[in-house]
Design a protein around this motif. Structure first.
Motif, PDB file in Angstrom:
ATOM      1  N   ILE A  37       0.851  -1.202   0.000  1.00  0.00           N
ATOM      2  CA  ILE A  37       0.000   0.000   0.000  1.00  0.00           C
ATOM      3  C   ILE A  37       0.881   1.245   0.000  1.00  0.00           C
ATOM      4  O   ILE A  37       0.632   2.199  -0.746  1.00  0.00           O
ATOM      5  N   LYS A  38       1.935   1.241   0.825  1.00  0.00           N
ATOM      6  CA  LYS A  38       2.856   2.388   0.853  1.00  0.00           C
ATOM      7  C   LYS A  38       3.531   2.584  -0.502  1.00  0.00           C
ATOM      8  O   LYS A  38       3.671   3.712  -0.980  1.00  0.00           O
ATOM      9  N   ILE A  73      -6.742   0.911   5.055  1.00  0.00           N
ATOM     10  CA  ILE A  73      -7.951   0.133   4.820  1.00  0.00           C
ATOM     11  C   ILE A  73      -8.823   0.168   6.070  1.00  0.00           C
ATOM     12  O   ILE A  73      -8.338   0.384   7.185  1.00  0.00           O
ATOM     13  N   SER A  74     -10.110  -0.041   5.880  1.00  0.00           N
ATOM     14  CA  SER A  74     -11.051   0.042   7.002  1.00  0.00           C
ATOM     15  C   SER A  74     -10.808  -1.102   7.984  1.00  0.00           C
ATOM     16  O   SER A  74     -10.318  -2.170   7.607  1.00  0.00           O
ATOM     17  N   VAL A 104       1.083  -7.182  -8.317  1.00  0.00           N
ATOM     18  CA  VAL A 104       1.226  -5.736  -8.108  1.00  0.00           C
ATOM     19  C   VAL A 104       2.154  -5.149  -9.167  1.00  0.00           C
ATOM     20  O   VAL A 104       1.878  -4.084  -9.733  1.00  0.00           O
ATOM     21  N   ALA A 105       3.255  -5.831  -9.452  1.00  0.00           N
ATOM     22  CA  ALA A 105       4.184  -5.345 -10.477  1.00  0.00           C
ATOM     23  C   ALA A 105       3.542  -5.382 -11.861  1.00  0.00           C
ATOM     24  O   ALA A 105       3.784  -4.499 -12.693  1.00  0.00           O
ATOM     25  N   GLU A 106       2.711  -6.378 -12.113  1.00  0.00           N
ATOM     26  CA  GLU A 106       2.088  -6.532 -13.421  1.00  0.00           C
ATOM     27  C   GLU A 106       1.000  -5.496 -13.668  1.00  0.00           C
ATOM     28  O   GLU A 106       0.935  -4.892 -14.738  1.00  0.00           O
ATOM     29  N   GLU A 110      -3.960   1.063  -8.302  1.00  0.00           N
ATOM     30  CA  GLU A 110      -4.124   2.253  -7.478  1.00  0.00           C
ATOM     31  C   GLU A 110      -4.113   1.811  -6.021  1.00  0.00           C
ATOM     32  O   GLU A 110      -4.259   0.635  -5.714  1.00  0.00           O
ATOM     33  N   VAL A 111      -3.958   2.763  -5.119  1.00  0.00           N
ATOM     34  CA  VAL A 111      -3.855   2.438  -3.694  1.00  0.00           C
ATOM     35  C   VAL A 111      -5.089   1.682  -3.203  1.00  0.00           C
ATOM     36  O   VAL A 111      -4.978   0.710  -2.449  1.00  0.00           O
TER      37      VAL A 111
END
Length: 195
Positions: A37-38, A73-74, A104-106, A110-111
């Motif tokens: 996320i960061k 995240i909630s 994630v790399a592929e 978005e966050v």
């Protein structure tokens, strides 16, 4: 009062609390999620800065200060994800992280999409674990069923093969007893032993 009591170096070091493997898996996977996320936030900021640079022609990025982590995240979603993480076997922790990083790399999400991507990886891993457990269960059932059926078949076959118990007379019995066999009505000719 001695100085040693002020300084705690004479005391034995506290043992690290032993966590069970499930807790370790949950912690590891959730740390990976937070880190991704960061990273997604950082990439999103860099894209926004590039867009502003192109739009205005001037780079004011050095003036902007960003919070360390603005998106979180909630709590309900975090609890759901932690619950899904508890279903992951420790041996699958590494492959789950690798698959998550690969996706994630592929996709460069978005966050807000990172947690959904993480959820999909966890579901995929849980399904794979479930399929493997079912396959092992079927293999165990097959092995036990196969063993019992072979022993029953062997027992049944032994009980069936008993030529001396049956009431059917054979030529060999007659020859052994030295009696004349009864006339047979078979398609084959009768062979008699010459005395």
């Amino acid at each position: 009062m001695s100085l040693a009591s002020w300084f705690r170096w004479n005391e034995p070091p506290n043992r690290i609390s032993q966590k069970n493997p499930t807790e370790m898996v949950v912690e590891t996977l959730m740390m990976e999620l937070n880190w991704q996320i960061k990273q997604a936030e950082k990439q999103q900021r860099e894209r926004e800065n590039e867009y502003r640079k192109i739009k205005t022609g001037v780079d004011y990025g050095w003036l902007v200060s960003y919070p360390k982590q603005s998106y979180d995240i909630s709590p309900a979603e975090r609890l759901q994800l932690e619950d899904m993480c508890t279903k992951i076997h420790p041996s699958y922790c590494g492959p789950v992280i690798l698959r998550f990083r690969q996706l994630v790399a592929e996709y460069e999400p978005e966050v807000q999409e990172v947690s959904r991507l993480f959820r999909s990886v966890l579901q995929e891993a849980a399904e794979k674990i479930k399929e493997e457990e079912e396959a092992k269960k079927l293999a165990r059932q097959w092995n036990t069923k196969n063993k019992t059926s072979l022993s029953l078949t062997t027992f049944k076959s032994r009980s069936r093969i008993s030529p001396f118990i049956s009431g059917i007379k054979t030529i060999s019995e007659d020859v052994e007893r030295g009696t004349q066999p009864t006339r047979r009505v078979w398609s084959m000719p009768e062979f008699r032993n010459a005395k």
